[in-house]
Enzyme design. Structure first.
Site, PDB file in Angstrom:
ATOM      1  CE  LYS A 166      -1.324   2.854   2.929  1.00 28.16           C
ATOM      2  NZ  LYS A 166      -1.286   4.072   2.087  1.00 28.16           N
ATOM      3  N   PRO A 167       0.909   1.991  -1.110  1.00 29.04           N
ATOM      4  CG  PRO A 167       0.604   2.964  -3.219  1.00 29.04           C
ATOM      5  CD  PRO A 167       0.124   1.819  -2.350  1.00 29.04           C
ATOM      6  N   GLY A 220       7.554   5.124   7.519  1.00 23.66           N
ATOM      7  CA  GLY A 220       6.701   6.289   7.745  1.00 23.66           C
ATOM      8  C   GLY A 220       6.987   6.879   9.108  1.00 23.66           C
ATOM      9  CB  VAL A 224       1.734   5.674  11.385  1.00 24.15           C
ATOM     10  CG1 VAL A 224       1.097   4.528  10.619  1.00 24.15           C
ATOM     11  CG2 VAL A 224       0.858   6.915  11.286  1.00 24.15           C
ATOM     12  N   GLY A 225       3.993   3.966  12.948  1.00 23.26           N
ATOM     13  CA  GLY A 225       4.767   2.725  13.096  1.00 23.26           C
ATOM     14  C   GLY A 225       4.494   2.046  14.436  1.00 23.26           C
ATOM     15  CD  GLU A 242      14.336   1.223   7.779  1.00 22.99           C
ATOM     16  OE1 GLU A 242      14.816   2.300   8.151  1.00 22.99           O
ATOM     17  OE2 GLU A 242      14.982   0.159   7.792  1.00 22.99           O
ATOM     18  CB  CYS A 276      13.756   9.518   7.502  1.00 27.00           C
ATOM     19  SG  CYS A 276      14.630   8.587   6.247  1.00 27.00           S
ATOM     20  CD  GLU A 377      10.704  13.096  11.078  1.00 29.30           C
ATOM     21  OE1 GLU A 377       9.557  12.694  11.327  1.00 29.30           O
ATOM     22  OE2 GLU A 377      11.495  12.447  10.366  1.00 29.30           O
TER      23      GLU A 377
END
Ligand code: NAP
Length: 473
Positions: A166-167, A220, A224-225, A242, A276, A377
């Protein structure tokens, strides 16, 4: 969408826009859970033949995909610039980086060697072999819309796994272009599947709970990770994560100030700061602070923002208006708390920028720990410069983050370089180097920047299960 070797359309579609102009550049199928299940079932069925095909055959398919990607490099880069916004030259570099994963893992596919281990018993033999995990679910972000896909698909397929991807909602056209290549390269039906959507949550849920999925690989944000890792935990699914970063960039007073300022300005504004591994805190030893800030700012004021298709542009748009808002908020907060503004400091307006999401390349010095930008970030074109006095202080400041992805050190003193390399708690460290990445090198973070590594031998290992045989002879 691409499911079981066929292109599939849904009635419901979502719009893809150019972040530099606001123009619609395509409509894409808006998949839901039912399509994700179809794709998972196809990948599950295809696994038995793909995982038992010879490594040489899998390698050939990946090599053909590499050749096609290189052949289509100009077209893919042009699409990437229009869909994601990065300047064309950077897009060409990304396509090459993306293709490198196809070639590297096509070569590595043939090197999944096992082991024999001596036993304490004369009548026993131990044999270790590595076998593919099964069906992999992958979720990728928009900021590197092609390379983040091949960095997962290439090792998964090389290992003998099948995959459902899923992109990101912002960059599905790049994903479709990659799957076109996989199709033409001869990836068999069901081995690689693509589900596009504007609603990631139900598909993420399916990836985390479907018993046929053996591994989730995600690139991402950390937030969410963490959620996906929690959702995958009840079935003890393998996960690779990642995630975000907050890279320190340390310039010691013995560094070549020109080289350091050039390096820092190039890597900070790469992809408009939406990387990132982008430096979020630039620590400069006090003795060279003024000259560093001056050289750095001179370089930044020359950077031109605009549509990445214009060859004179080096700063593309941000992904959306929310990203502009976040950057503005961090800069305002920093200025209120005593940061000094050397250039930029505002969203760009006027004819050339009217429909895009542009923020001026910005330099702040005198940044301190109480500012949002020191911890959050940034993901935008803002350089935050912080003075330091001593080696021990800067190592402590640099490590004072819950992230641990990339760090950079500029010094000409060898022992200082080695000590800093060892003391920094980050997965990737550039020493007088702003590009410590390659398909052949392990990429990934410590702490809340992630779990696992992509690229290199380690990247293939993420898709393999270890099996031990004990033979009584
Ligand atoms: P994101 O919001 O976490 O989204 C990443 C992907 O996850 C997108 O495909 C997104 O879909 C999907 N997603 C969002 N919420 C989800 C949910 N609840 N369930 C399932 N999927 C979900 O991150 P982003 O803003 O796209 O990317 C920027 C972040 O990625 C930054 O933090 C950056 O540091 C990190 N990053 C890390 C690396 C690395 O290698 N460590 C590389 C690149 C980027 P939608 O697009 O539909 O929202």
């Amino acid at each position: 969408m691409y499911i079981n070797g066929e292109w599939v359309k849904t009635q419901r579609e979502f719009r893809v826009t150019n972040p530099a102009t606001g123009e619609a550049i395509g409509m894409v199928s808006d998949g839901d859970k039912s399509q994700a299940i179809l794709a998972i079932n196809a990948a599950h069925t295809a696994f038995s033949s793909w995982s038992t095909a010879s490594a040489y055959m899998r390698a050939e398919v990946l090599q053909r995909a590499y050749d096609l990607m290189i052949e289509r490099k100009p077209m893919l880069a042009d699409l990437m610039t229009r869909e994601q916004g990065k300047p064309l030259k950077a897009a060409l570099n990304e396509v090459q980086y993306a293709a490198d994963f196809l070639r590297w893992f096509s070569e590595e596919a043939k090197r999944v060697y096992g082991e024999t281990i001596p036993s304490a018993r004369a009548d026993q033999r131990f044999i270790v072999r590595y076998q593919p995990l099964g069906v992999v679910a992958a979720i990728t972000p928009w900021n590197y819309p092609i390379s983040m896909i091949t960095r997962k698909v290439a090792p998964a397929l090389a290992a003998g796994c099948t995959i459902v991807l899923k992109p990101a909602e912002a960059t599905p056209l790049c994903a479709i272009a990659v799957f076109n290549i996989l199709h033409e390269a001869g990836v068999p039906a069901g081995v690689a599947n693509l589900v596009t959507t504007s609603e990631p949550v139900p598909i993420g849920d399916e990836f985390c709970t479907n018993i046929k999925i053996k591994k989730l690989t995600f690139t991402g944000s950390t937030a969410v990770g963490k959620k996906l890792a929690q959702d995958a935990a009840p079935q003890l699914k393998r996960v690779s994560m990642e995630l975000g970063g907050h890279a320190p960039f340390i310039v010691f007073d013995d560094a070549d100030p020109l080289h350091a300022a050039k390096g820092a300005s190039l890597v900070k504004f790469l992809n408009t700061g939406q990387a990132c591994i982008s430096p979020n805190r630039i620590f400069v030893q006090r003795a060279i602070l003024d000259s560093f800030v001056q050289t750095f700012t001179e370089r930044v004021v020359k950077m031109k923002a605009g549509n990445g298709l214009d060859p004179s542009v080096s700063i593309g748009p941000l992904v959306n208006s929310a990203a502009v808002e976040k950057v503005s908020c961090q800069v305002e907060d920093a200025l209120k708390k005593g940061a000094i503004l050397h250039s930029g400091g505002k969203a760009l307006s006027g004819d050339a920028y009217a429909s895009g999401n542009f923020y001026a390349p910005t330099v702040l010095s005198n940044v301190s720990e109480d500012m949002l930008i020191y911890r959050e970030e940034t993901f935008g074109p803002v350089a935050a410069i912080i003075p330091f006095d001593a080696y021990d202080d800067v190592i402590e400041m640099a490590n004072n983050t819950h992230y641990g992805l990339a760090a950079y050190v500029y010094t000409q003193n060898l022992s200082r370089a080695v000590r800093a390399f060892e003391a920094l708690n980050f997965g990737i460290i550039g020493i007088n180097d702003i590009n410590p990445t390659s398909a052949a090198a392990p990429f990934g973070g410590m702490n809340e920047s992630g779990l696992g590594r992509e690229g290199a031998r380690e990247g293939l290992g993420e898709y393999l299960e270890t099996k031990l045989g004990g033979f009584s002879v």
